[in-house]
Design a protein around this motif. Structure first.
Motif, PDB file in Angstrom:
ATOM      1  N   SER A 199       6.292  11.493   1.792  1.00 35.97           N
ATOM      2  CA  SER A 199       5.953  10.176   1.557  1.00 35.97           C
ATOM      3  C   SER A 199       7.033   9.203   1.904  1.00 35.97           C
ATOM      4  O   SER A 199       7.053   7.988   2.469  1.00 35.97           O
ATOM      5  CB  SER A 199       5.529   9.841   0.074  1.00 35.97           C
ATOM      6  OG  SER A 199       4.567  10.719  -0.160  1.00 35.97           O
ATOM      7  N   LYS A 239       5.152  14.569 -13.541  1.00 39.28           N
ATOM      8  CA  LYS A 239       4.436  15.066 -14.684  1.00 39.28           C
ATOM      9  C   LYS A 239       4.371  16.601 -14.384  1.00 39.28           C
ATOM     10  O   LYS A 239       4.209  17.274 -15.258  1.00 39.28           O
ATOM     11  CB  LYS A 239       2.973  14.464 -14.426  1.00 39.28           C
ATOM     12  CG  LYS A 239       2.011  14.787 -15.449  1.00 39.28           C
ATOM     13  CD  LYS A 239       0.596  14.153 -15.179  1.00 39.28           C
ATOM     14  CE  LYS A 239      -0.408  15.011 -16.288  1.00 39.28           C
ATOM     15  NZ  LYS A 239      -1.898  14.102 -15.921  1.00 39.28           N
ATOM     16  N   LYS A 266       0.981  -1.083   0.233  1.00 42.79           N
ATOM     17  CA  LYS A 266       0.141  -0.073  -0.086  1.00 42.79           C
ATOM     18  C   LYS A 266       0.726   1.272  -0.004  1.00 42.79           C
ATOM     19  O   LYS A 266       0.541   2.225  -0.683  1.00 42.79           O
ATOM     20  CB  LYS A 266      -0.972  -0.020   1.121  1.00 42.79           C
ATOM     21  CG  LYS A 266      -1.891   1.103   1.251  1.00 42.79           C
ATOM     22  CD  LYS A 266      -2.765   0.906   2.458  1.00 42.79           C
ATOM     23  CE  LYS A 266      -3.911   2.038   2.654  1.00 42.79           C
ATOM     24  NZ  LYS A 266      -4.689   1.798   3.778  1.00 42.79           N
ATOM     25  N   TYR A 274       5.026  10.041  -9.554  1.00 42.68           N
ATOM     26  CA  TYR A 274       4.426  10.110 -10.842  1.00 42.68           C
ATOM     27  C   TYR A 274       3.801  11.369 -11.058  1.00 42.68           C
ATOM     28  O   TYR A 274       3.905  12.080 -11.980  1.00 42.68           O
ATOM     29  CB  TYR A 274       3.407   8.977 -11.103  1.00 42.68           C
ATOM     30  CG  TYR A 274       2.522   9.058 -12.392  1.00 42.68           C
ATOM     31  CD1 TYR A 274       3.275   8.845 -13.781  1.00 42.68           C
ATOM     32  CD2 TYR A 274       1.251   9.689 -12.490  1.00 42.68           C
ATOM     33  CE1 TYR A 274       2.536   9.040 -14.775  1.00 42.68           C
ATOM     34  CE2 TYR A 274       0.762   9.841 -13.778  1.00 42.68           C
ATOM     35  CZ  TYR A 274       1.184   9.581 -14.843  1.00 42.68           C
ATOM     36  OH  TYR A 274       0.823   9.634 -16.228  1.00 42.68           O
ATOM     37  N   GLU A 275       2.915  11.892 -10.286  1.00 41.28           N
ATOM     38  CA  GLU A 275       2.306  13.049 -10.299  1.00 41.28           C
ATOM     39  C   GLU A 275       3.564  14.467 -10.186  1.00 41.28           C
ATOM     40  O   GLU A 275       3.144  15.448 -10.902  1.00 41.28           O
ATOM     41  CB  GLU A 275       1.278  13.374  -8.905  1.00 41.28           C
ATOM     42  CG  GLU A 275      -0.008  12.302  -9.224  1.00 41.28           C
ATOM     43  CD  GLU A 275      -0.677  12.753  -7.854  1.00 41.28           C
ATOM     44  OE1 GLU A 275      -0.393  13.460  -6.972  1.00 41.28           O
ATOM     45  OE2 GLU A 275      -1.690  11.757  -7.666  1.00 41.28           O
ATOM     46  N   GLU A 289       4.704   5.633  -5.406  1.00 39.78           N
ATOM     47  CA  GLU A 289       4.764   5.582  -6.725  1.00 39.78           C
ATOM     48  C   GLU A 289       3.780   6.652  -7.396  1.00 39.78           C
ATOM     49  O   GLU A 289       4.147   7.490  -8.338  1.00 39.78           O
ATOM     50  CB  GLU A 289       4.427   4.469  -7.509  1.00 39.78           C
ATOM     51  CG  GLU A 289       5.748   3.312  -6.887  1.00 39.78           C
ATOM     52  CD  GLU A 289       5.270   1.820  -7.642  1.00 39.78           C
ATOM     53  OE1 GLU A 289       4.270   1.752  -7.955  1.00 39.78           O
ATOM     54  OE2 GLU A 289       6.094   0.834  -7.175  1.00 39.78           O
ATOM     55  N   ASN A 290       2.586   6.665  -6.693  1.00 40.13           N
ATOM     56  CA  ASN A 290       1.729   7.672  -7.512  1.00 40.13           C
ATOM     57  C   ASN A 290       2.270   9.156  -7.131  1.00 40.13           C
ATOM     58  O   ASN A 290       1.941  10.033  -8.186  1.00 40.13           O
ATOM     59  CB  ASN A 290       0.276   7.542  -6.934  1.00 40.13           C
ATOM     60  CG  ASN A 290      -0.226   6.020  -7.207  1.00 40.13           C
ATOM     61  OD1 ASN A 290      -0.079   5.954  -8.188  1.00 40.13           O
ATOM     62  ND2 ASN A 290      -1.275   5.968  -6.292  1.00 40.13           N
ATOM     63  N   SER A 291       2.649   9.419  -5.854  1.00 40.78           N
ATOM     64  CA  SER A 291       3.303  10.948  -5.616  1.00 40.78           C
ATOM     65  C   SER A 291       4.284  11.204  -6.550  1.00 40.78           C
ATOM     66  O   SER A 291       4.513  12.305  -7.243  1.00 40.78           O
ATOM     67  CB  SER A 291       3.649  10.777  -4.196  1.00 40.78           C
ATOM     68  OG  SER A 291       2.565  10.812  -3.346  1.00 40.78           O
ATOM     69  N   GLU A 308       2.801   1.705  -3.402  1.00 44.14           N
ATOM     70  CA  GLU A 308       1.493   2.388  -4.405  1.00 44.14           C
ATOM     71  C   GLU A 308       1.635   3.979  -4.016  1.00 44.14           C
ATOM     72  O   GLU A 308       1.384   4.767  -5.032  1.00 44.14           O
ATOM     73  CB  GLU A 308       0.240   1.820  -4.138  1.00 44.14           C
ATOM     74  CG  GLU A 308       0.255   0.223  -4.800  1.00 44.14           C
ATOM     75  CD  GLU A 308      -0.953  -0.596  -4.503  1.00 44.14           C
ATOM     76  OE1 GLU A 308      -1.610   0.039  -4.017  1.00 44.14           O
ATOM     77  OE2 GLU A 308      -0.918  -1.678  -5.057  1.00 44.14           O
ATOM     78  N   TYR A 309       1.458   4.225  -2.844  1.00 42.47           N
ATOM     79  CA  TYR A 309       1.141   5.527  -2.551  1.00 42.47           C
ATOM     80  C   TYR A 309       2.393   6.275  -2.914  1.00 42.47           C
ATOM     81  O   TYR A 309       2.205   7.731  -3.639  1.00 42.47           O
ATOM     82  CB  TYR A 309       0.990   5.901  -1.020  1.00 42.47           C
ATOM     83  CG  TYR A 309       0.951   7.225  -0.606  1.00 42.47           C
ATOM     84  CD1 TYR A 309       0.150   8.013  -0.578  1.00 42.47           C
ATOM     85  CD2 TYR A 309       1.981   7.832   0.285  1.00 42.47           C
ATOM     86  CE1 TYR A 309      -0.350   9.192  -0.299  1.00 42.47           C
ATOM     87  CE2 TYR A 309       2.110   8.952   0.661  1.00 42.47           C
ATOM     88  CZ  TYR A 309       0.912   9.678   0.357  1.00 42.47           C
ATOM     89  OH  TYR A 309       0.684  11.114   0.796  1.00 42.47           O
ATOM     90  N   LYS A 331       5.453  20.070  -3.901  1.00 42.92           N
ATOM     91  CA  LYS A 331       5.322  18.835  -4.522  1.00 42.92           C
ATOM     92  C   LYS A 331       6.618  17.951  -3.872  1.00 42.92           C
ATOM     93  O   LYS A 331       6.522  16.888  -3.549  1.00 42.92           O
ATOM     94  CB  LYS A 331       5.375  18.868  -6.036  1.00 42.92           C
ATOM     95  CG  LYS A 331       3.993  19.105  -6.700  1.00 42.92           C
ATOM     96  CD  LYS A 331       2.917  18.416  -6.570  1.00 42.92           C
ATOM     97  CE  LYS A 331       1.643  18.830  -7.269  1.00 42.92           C
ATOM     98  NZ  LYS A 331       0.704  17.576  -7.071  1.00 42.92           N
TER      99      LYS A 331
END
Length: 784
Positions: free
Chosen positions: A618, A580, A566, A576-577, A572-574, A569-570, A611
């Motif tokens: 994280s 970007k 979990k 990625y955002e 990795e999402n951070s 995943e959190y 960011k």
């Protein structure tokens, strides 16, 4: 089963326990009309139904069933042309409303789990429009709503208008006339009158209707309101006719679906009966027995259902497997009669479809007949328990008993000469043994003990007695015979030794040798039993420890993997955002040309920094979690952090099989999952040798301080659910008094809420609101 046996074994007391748990008149009628069955297929179906109701109550709660009248006779009157009163229509409404509610208590997904009850509720018929129309039209047992029909509304509006006109005219008269005794008007025979002084009765124009007891006042209907009163009377007659027409119309609609309503009555009565059995099983902590048609009884830790479960001593008893006749011996008040009655009443309960207060895997045979000759020293019938009356019962049993019967004898052969009584008892037992009939008998006679020891297919059993304490243990031991213990008891009570020595001279050597053998066997048995119990407890303890360790180890490994996944995943999402966002920012920088764009770039840069902080946060969470991952089981009272709330608290309950647990944060207990929990690392102050913990904070929601809930328009189930949550929140918020607004209506919701509050653990007391605060349309609840 004959009524005599049911009475002897106190089975009607079990029926009364069911009646108390029934919720409806029709359910109670079904209970009273139901009988003990000897059909093994029917008994199995009844037990399956009871077990489903028991599991349903554990999973949810007892479903509410309205106290529906037995409408069978009323339906017959309806068929011959009579129409229903408002009260009977309300009973029809309760029937339809309950049918619709029960129709939805089990979903399609649960149908296999509760297949018997699901099959029953599927038979229920719904008439939603008729139910709704009755609810709108019938206010109470003697009141019809204005909305029952347009004509009724119009007539009542005209009645009100006429009443207002008459009152206005009478008020004008009262304010101007000096011939009246009082400045008021009243009614006589449904007509408006005024109290006129008797001396003015001849000069006052109108119709005399009454006179006071003293004769000083005459009640006269003034002439100017006679026509108005006549009009009012006509309107009232029109109102009665319209009400009658409405009731006839409703009665016709009921008649159109009469077969469906009769079917619903029977189904609901049966459902109530089933849930009464399930509630009794729940209250008794009962199990569903295994049944057979081979005459085998194997009861484990069986408790008599009419003795307080905190006082009763459970027994293990078997019959019909390796032996068909059981002879139970032991001292008076040692529990022999209770043992007999326990076997009898549990057999009857099984064949009535009831679960039993026993241990799992208990087995009961389904018999064609059950016979009992039991004399209870504590009952009025004891005066009839002479040898003659016993023999009369025994002769009847001999004449009626067949192979698939169960026979219970208490003190067989007593009340006569011991030699003759023993011989007669052996002959009777031998007769039933040859007929292959299952028999249990209690006795004091040594000859019967020896008969049981020397006869194939017959077994001895004894009620244990503690000679040191001079009291029975009420424990049944199969395989040995018991002693009366008269010598030992007398000696302990202080009888001189010489009496005991002399008494033994008058007893045959065979009997003394037999008793000595029994004592020796019993002593060895106790030693072996203690060793076996000790070894068994040790094995069970080791097995339990091993299973708990393996289960916890597997659970913690799974939780650890789940938490790490979990977090990954959190993060990795951070990332990625952020990547970007950075790419978009670079594009903006490449396109920057003016000061305005520079200002925009500055703003974007600030957002980039935020960011980046998010990424660092994280990573920090991941590091903190990995360092505090639950590699070992949690302990009660241990301090943890709930990540989703970012709050610290203390463990109140250990995780269940799904990883759910309860954490106390401040004064609030919250539900959490172990995947959302991390340990709090304790910081030790070496100088003071004290452990400091992070401080937990909690802010109450404003919503918790609202002391009123409105459940008007809810069905009973939803209303109870909302009220239950509301009471919990109010208690946490330290409220002493709250208000539940439920409206008046038919009173069904109000009564069901009262029943719920009466049993609620947080409710100190409750009462209806004052008249100016809603009356019986609202309930004031005082919390503990």
């Amino acid at each position: 089963m004959n009524n005599k046996v049911l009475k002897t074994l106190d089975f009607y007391k079990i029926i009364n326990m069911l009646l108390v748990r029934s919720q409806s008149i029709i359910g109670k009628k079904t209970i009273k009309n139901s009988e003990v069955s000897s059909d093994i297929i029917e008994v199995q179906k009844l037990l399956d139904e009871t077990d489903e109701a028991y599991r349903f109550i554990i999973k949810r709660r007892l479903p509410g069933i309205s106290n529906i009248d037995d409408l069978e006779e009323d339906f017959k009157l309806l068929e011959i042309g009579q129409y229903f009163s408002p009260r009977k229509l309300l009973e029809v409404w309760k029937l339809l409303n309950t049918s619709r509610f029960l129709k939805n208590i089990i979903s399609e997904e649960e149908s296999s789990e509760f297949k018997n009850i699901f099959g029953l509720i599927n038979l229920l018929n719904i008439a939603a429009q008729l139910e709704k129309d009755i609810e709108i039209s019938i206010i109470s047992e003697d009141e019809i709503s204005d909305d029952a029909s347009p004509d009724l509304k119009r007539i009542r509006r005209m009645i009100k208008s006429k009443n207002d006109l008459i009152r206005d005219r009478l008020n004008q008269l009262i304010s101007t006339s000096d011939k009246l005794m009082d400045n008021l008007y009243t009614l006589r025979d449904g007509r408006y009158v005024v109290p006129v002084r008797s001396e003015f009765k001849n000069s006052f124009k109108g119709i005399v209707h009454d006179q006071s007891a003293s004769g000083q006042t005459v009640f006269i209907e003034p002439m100017f309101v006679v026509d108005l009163n006549n009009d009012l009377k006509k309107l009232e007659i029109d109102e009665e006719k319209e009400i009658e027409r409405i009731l006839i119309e409703f009665s016709k609609r009921v008649l159109e679906i009469l077969p469906e309503l009769i079917s619903n009555l029977n189904v609901i009565a049966n459902i109530d009966f089933i849930f009464s059995r399930g509630k009794l099983a729940y209250d008794m902590e009962a199990i569903k027995p295994i049944i057979n048609n081979k005459g085998i009884i194997s009861l484990k830790s069986a408790r008599h259902p009419l003795i307080d479960k905190d006082r009763v001593v459970p027994i293990d008893i078997s019959l019909g497997n390796s032996f068909n006749t059981l002879v139970i011996t032991g001292p008076n008040t040692g529990g022999k009669t209770v043992t007999l009655k326990t076997v009898g009443i549990l057999t009857l309960m099984t064949q009535y479809g009831l679960m039993l207060p026993c241990a799992d895997n208990s087995e009961v045979a389904v018999f064609d007949e059950l016979f009992a000759d039991i004399g209870d020293e504590q009952s009025i019938e004891q005066s009839l328990s002479t040898f003659s009356s016993h023999m009369k019962n025994i002769i009847e049993i001999i004449n009626r008993a067949k192979e698939n019967s169960l026979i219970l004898f208490d003190e067989l052969g007593s009340g006569t000469d011991p030699e003759e009584g023993s011989g007669l008892s052996i002959a009777i037992l031998n007769y039933f043994l040859e007929k292959n009939i299952r028999t249990i008998a209690t006795t004091h006679y040594s000859q019967l003990k020896m008969y049981a020891m020397s006869t194939e297919n017959v077994q001895n059993a004894a009620m244990e007695f503690d000679v040191e304490k001079l009291e029975p243990t009420y424990k049944l031991i199969i395989g040995i015979s018991g002693k009366s213990n008269a010598f030992e008891i007398s000696k302990k009570l202080g009888l001189n030794e010489s009496f005991i020595v002399n008494a033994k001279k008058f007893i045959s050597n065979n009997e003394l040798s037999f008793d000595k053998l029994v004592s020796s066997v019993d002593s060895r048995r106790k030693e072996y039993e203690e060793l076996i119990i000790e070894q068994r407890e040790l094995l069970n303890f080791n097995k339990k420890i091993k299973e708990e360790y393996e289960e916890k180890l597997e659970k913690f490994n799974k939780q650890k993997e789940k938490k790490i996944k979990k977090l990954e995943e959190y993060i990795e999402n951070s990332i990625y955002e952020t990547e970007k966002f950075c790419k978009e920012t670079i594009n903006h920088i490449n396109k920057a040309r003016s000061k305005e764009q520079s200002a925009k770039l500055k703003k974007i840069s600030e957002e980039i920094l935020k960011k980046m902080d998010k990424i660092n946060h994280s990573k920090m969470i991941k590091k903190e979690t990995e360092s505090n991952i639950l590699n070992e089981p949690l302990m009660l009272g241990e301090e943890v952090k709930v990540l989703s709330l970012n709050e610290n608290g203390y463990v109140q309950t250990l995780p269940d099989k799904n990883g759910n647990l309860q954490v106390k944060i401040g004064i609030l207990k919250v539900n959490a999952n172990i995947s959302d929990i991390i340990r709090i690392e304790k910081v030790i102050d070496n100088s003071k040798e004290k452990i400091s913990h992070s401080k937990a904070t909690f802010i109450k929601s404003d919503k918790m301080y609202n002391n009123k809930i409105d459940v008007r328009g809810y069905n009973t189930e939803d209303a109870i659910y909302e009220i239950d949550k509301f009471l919990d929140d109010s208690f946490i918020a330290n409220l002493n008094e709250v208000t539940i607004v439920h409206g008046k209506g038919t009173g069904v919701l109000r009564n069901n809420i009262s029943d719920f509050l009466r049993k609620h653990k947080l409710v100190k007391s409750f009462s209806f609101a004052k008249f100016n605060e809603g009356g019986d349309g609202a309930t004031i609840v005082k919390l503990k």
